[in-house]
Design a protein around this motif. Sequence first.
Motif, PDB file in Angstrom:
ATOM      1  N   SER A  61     -63.377 -41.105  -7.676  1.00 19.76           N
ATOM      2  CA  SER A  61     -63.097 -39.855  -8.394  1.00 19.76           C
ATOM      3  C   SER A  61     -62.377 -38.883  -7.459  1.00 19.76           C
ATOM      4  O   SER A  61     -62.383 -39.061  -6.236  1.00 19.76           O
ATOM      5  CB  SER A  61     -64.410 -39.239  -8.872  1.00 19.76           C
ATOM      6  N   PRO A  62     -61.767 -37.839  -8.012  1.00 19.66           N
ATOM      7  CA  PRO A  62     -61.137 -36.845  -7.137  1.00 19.66           C
ATOM      8  C   PRO A  62     -62.106 -36.263  -6.100  1.00 19.66           C
ATOM      9  O   PRO A  62     -61.746 -36.120  -4.933  1.00 19.66           O
ATOM     10  CB  PRO A  62     -60.656 -35.767  -8.122  1.00 19.66           C
ATOM     11  N   ILE A  63     -63.327 -35.948  -6.504  1.00 20.92           N
ATOM     12  CA  ILE A  63     -64.299 -35.397  -5.551  1.00 20.92           C
ATOM     13  C   ILE A  63     -64.757 -36.475  -4.571  1.00 20.92           C
ATOM     14  O   ILE A  63     -64.933 -36.205  -3.383  1.00 20.92           O
ATOM     15  CB  ILE A  63     -65.506 -34.762  -6.287  1.00 20.92           C
ATOM     16  N   GLY A  64     -64.920 -37.706  -5.044  1.00 25.94           N
ATOM     17  CA  GLY A  64     -65.286 -38.806  -4.150  1.00 25.94           C
ATOM     18  C   GLY A  64     -64.237 -39.023  -3.074  1.00 25.94           C
ATOM     19  O   GLY A  64     -64.561 -39.202  -1.883  1.00 25.94           O
ATOM     20  N   ARG A  65     -62.970 -39.009  -3.461  1.00 28.26           N
ATOM     21  CA  ARG A  65     -61.875 -39.174  -2.486  1.00 28.26           C
ATOM     22  C   ARG A  65     -61.813 -37.990  -1.523  1.00 28.26           C
ATOM     23  O   ARG A  65     -61.570 -38.157  -0.328  1.00 28.26           O
ATOM     24  CB  ARG A  65     -60.542 -39.379  -3.202  1.00 28.26           C
ATOM     25  N   PHE A  66     -62.036 -36.792  -2.049  1.00 28.15           N
ATOM     26  CA  PHE A  66     -62.048 -35.596  -1.202  1.00 28.15           C
ATOM     27  C   PHE A  66     -63.134 -35.722  -0.131  1.00 28.15           C
ATOM     28  O   PHE A  66     -62.893 -35.473   1.048  1.00 28.15           O
ATOM     29  CB  PHE A  66     -62.281 -34.347  -2.056  1.00 28.15           C
ATOM     30  N   LEU A  67     -64.341 -36.097  -0.549  1.00 28.50           N
ATOM     31  CA  LEU A  67     -65.448 -36.240   0.397  1.00 28.50           C
ATOM     32  C   LEU A  67     -65.159 -37.305   1.452  1.00 28.50           C
ATOM     33  O   LEU A  67     -65.455 -37.106   2.633  1.00 28.50           O
ATOM     34  CB  LEU A  67     -66.748 -36.582  -0.344  1.00 28.50           C
ATOM     35  N   ALA A  68     -64.556 -38.419   1.042  1.00 30.16           N
ATOM     36  CA  ALA A  68     -64.248 -39.493   1.984  1.00 30.16           C
ATOM     37  C   ALA A  68     -63.222 -39.046   3.019  1.00 30.16           C
ATOM     38  O   ALA A  68     -63.294 -39.439   4.190  1.00 30.16           O
ATOM     39  CB  ALA A  68     -63.742 -40.717   1.228  1.00 30.16           C
ATOM     40  N   LYS A  69     -62.289 -38.210   2.594  1.00 35.71           N
ATOM     41  CA  LYS A  69     -61.201 -37.780   3.482  1.00 35.71           C
ATOM     42  C   LYS A  69     -61.574 -36.553   4.308  1.00 35.71           C
ATOM     43  O   LYS A  69     -61.258 -36.483   5.498  1.00 35.71           O
ATOM     44  CB  LYS A  69     -59.961 -37.482   2.645  1.00 35.71           C
ATOM     45  N   ARG A  70     -62.245 -35.584   3.698  1.00 39.46           N
ATOM     46  CA  ARG A  70     -62.468 -34.292   4.353  1.00 39.46           C
ATOM     47  C   ARG A  70     -63.934 -33.932   4.572  1.00 39.46           C
ATOM     48  O   ARG A  70     -64.240 -32.982   5.271  1.00 39.46           O
ATOM     49  CB  ARG A  70     -61.822 -33.183   3.536  1.00 39.46           C
ATOM     50  N   GLY A  71     -64.846 -34.629   3.892  1.00 36.81           N
ATOM     51  CA  GLY A  71     -66.253 -34.278   3.983  1.00 36.81           C
ATOM     52  C   GLY A  71     -66.597 -33.130   3.057  1.00 36.81           C
ATOM     53  O   GLY A  71     -65.757 -32.653   2.284  1.00 36.81           O
ATOM     54  N   GLU A  72     -67.831 -32.694   3.129  1.00 35.47           N
ATOM     55  CA  GLU A  72     -68.293 -31.624   2.247  1.00 35.47           C
ATOM     56  C   GLU A  72     -67.582 -30.312   2.571  1.00 35.47           C
ATOM     57  O   GLU A  72     -67.203 -30.067   3.710  1.00 35.47           O
ATOM     58  CB  GLU A  72     -69.798 -31.424   2.399  1.00 35.47           C
ATOM     59  N   GLY A  73     -67.430 -29.490   1.536  1.00 37.16           N
ATOM     60  CA  GLY A  73     -66.849 -28.177   1.770  1.00 37.16           C
ATOM     61  C   GLY A  73     -66.100 -27.658   0.569  1.00 37.16           C
ATOM     62  O   GLY A  73     -66.142 -28.239  -0.522  1.00 37.16           O
ATOM     63  N   LEU A  74     -65.373 -26.550   0.798  1.00 38.70           N
ATOM     64  CA  LEU A  74     -64.623 -25.913  -0.264  1.00 38.70           C
ATOM     65  C   LEU A  74     -63.566 -26.869  -0.803  1.00 38.70           C
ATOM     66  O   LEU A  74     -62.737 -27.373  -0.045  1.00 38.70           O
ATOM     67  CB  LEU A  74     -63.963 -24.626   0.238  1.00 38.70           C
ATOM     68  N   HIS A  75     -63.595 -27.112  -2.098  1.00 39.02           N
ATOM     69  CA  HIS A  75     -62.649 -28.013  -2.749  1.00 39.02           C
ATOM     70  C   HIS A  75     -61.542 -27.242  -3.447  1.00 39.02           C
ATOM     71  O   HIS A  75     -60.380 -27.587  -3.342  1.00 39.02           O
ATOM     72  CB  HIS A  75     -63.390 -28.905  -3.752  1.00 39.02           C
ATOM     73  N   HIS A  76     -61.904 -26.177  -4.172  1.00 39.34           N
ATOM     74  CA  HIS A  76     -60.898 -25.404  -4.893  1.00 39.34           C
ATOM     75  C   HIS A  76     -61.374 -23.986  -5.185  1.00 39.34           C
ATOM     76  O   HIS A  76     -62.561 -23.688  -5.105  1.00 39.34           O
ATOM     77  CB  HIS A  76     -60.501 -26.094  -6.208  1.00 39.34           C
ATOM     78  N   VAL A  77     -60.389 -23.147  -5.505  1.00 38.82           N
ATOM     79  CA  VAL A  77     -60.642 -21.783  -5.959  1.00 38.82           C
ATOM     80  C   VAL A  77     -60.172 -21.714  -7.402  1.00 38.82           C
ATOM     81  O   VAL A  77     -59.067 -22.162  -7.719  1.00 38.82           O
ATOM     82  CB  VAL A  77     -59.867 -20.758  -5.095  1.00 38.82           C
ATOM     83  N   ALA A  78     -61.005 -21.179  -8.278  1.00 37.19           N
ATOM     84  CA  ALA A  78     -60.664 -21.087  -9.698  1.00 37.19           C
ATOM     85  C   ALA A  78     -60.477 -19.630 -10.100  1.00 37.19           C
ATOM     86  O   ALA A  78     -61.335 -18.791  -9.821  1.00 37.19           O
ATOM     87  CB  ALA A  78     -61.755 -21.725 -10.557  1.00 37.19           C
ATOM     88  N   LEU A  79     -59.350 -19.365 -10.749  1.00 36.44           N
ATOM     89  CA  LEU A  79     -59.060 -18.040 -11.273  1.00 36.44           C
ATOM     90  C   LEU A  79     -59.241 -18.029 -12.781  1.00 36.44           C
ATOM     91  O   LEU A  79     -58.795 -18.951 -13.469  1.00 36.44           O
ATOM     92  CB  LEU A  79     -57.615 -17.635 -10.956  1.00 36.44           C
ATOM     93  N   HIS A  80     -59.887 -17.002 -13.289  1.00 37.24           N
ATOM     94  CA  HIS A  80     -60.043 -16.847 -14.728  1.00 37.24           C
ATOM     95  C   HIS A  80     -58.778 -16.231 -15.292  1.00 37.24           C
ATOM     96  O   HIS A  80     -58.259 -15.252 -14.755  1.00 37.24           O
ATOM     97  CB  HIS A  80     -61.244 -15.951 -15.041  1.00 37.24           C
ATOM     98  N   VAL A  81     -58.245 -16.825 -16.354  1.00 40.26           N
ATOM     99  CA  VAL A  81     -57.090 -16.273 -17.070  1.00 40.26           C
ATOM    100  C   VAL A  81     -57.458 -16.143 -18.540  1.00 40.26           C
ATOM    101  O   VAL A  81     -58.306 -16.873 -19.048  1.00 40.26           O
ATOM    102  CB  VAL A  81     -55.820 -17.158 -16.905  1.00 40.26           C
ATOM    103  N   ASP A  82     -56.816 -15.196 -19.221  1.00 40.92           N
ATOM    104  CA  ASP A  82     -57.082 -15.001 -20.643  1.00 40.92           C
ATOM    105  C   ASP A  82     -56.238 -15.908 -21.524  1.00 40.92           C
ATOM    106  O   ASP A  82     -56.609 -16.183 -22.656  1.00 40.92           O
ATOM    107  CB  ASP A  82     -56.831 -13.536 -21.034  1.00 40.92           C
ATOM    108  N   ASP A  83     -55.084 -16.346 -21.002  1.00 39.03           N
ATOM    109  CA  ASP A  83     -54.151 -17.181 -21.769  1.00 39.03           C
ATOM    110  C   ASP A  83     -53.633 -18.296 -20.881  1.00 39.03           C
ATOM    111  O   ASP A  83     -52.593 -18.160 -20.241  1.00 39.03           O
ATOM    112  CB  ASP A  83     -52.996 -16.309 -22.289  1.00 39.03           C
ATOM    113  N   ILE A  84     -54.371 -19.396 -20.836  1.00 44.48           N
ATOM    114  CA  ILE A  84     -54.013 -20.482 -19.926  1.00 44.48           C
ATOM    115  C   ILE A  84     -52.654 -21.094 -20.278  1.00 44.48           C
ATOM    116  O   ILE A  84     -51.855 -21.371 -19.393  1.00 44.48           O
ATOM    117  CB  ILE A  84     -55.142 -21.551 -19.862  1.00 44.48           C
TER     118      ILE A  84
END
Length: 135
Positions: A61-84
Amino acid sequence: MFQIDHLGIAVKSLAQAKKFYETLGMNVMPEETVAAEKVRLAMVPMDGSRIELLEPTEDDSPIGRFLAKRGEGLHHVALHVDDIAGSIERLKAAGTRFISDEIKVGAGGHLYVFIHPSSAGGVLLELCEDPPTGV
């Protein structure tokens, strides 16, 4: 006005991560699974935003691959929008690169799309919109 909707943190063990935030005195919401992303998650509400704890359900999975490559930690920042959809249209017109062109439905029914780090200063940026109502 934009606000940080949540910070996504990749973890190896959702149970251990939840325990840490609960020990800190924070309320952790019930777990959810987003099958399309192969991830199990729990939200930790904060004043006006959230922390999203992300544990992969599969190694590929994307998170599984992230963990394998970089380890635990900040993965993304999410911004709230009213009109995606409108936000995507404006960003595409400006040459922004997306991970996927498809608006997806995620945790809690929120709509989301990821902007490629190459277009966002090296940060994986998620745009999310509240779940549609009256559908």
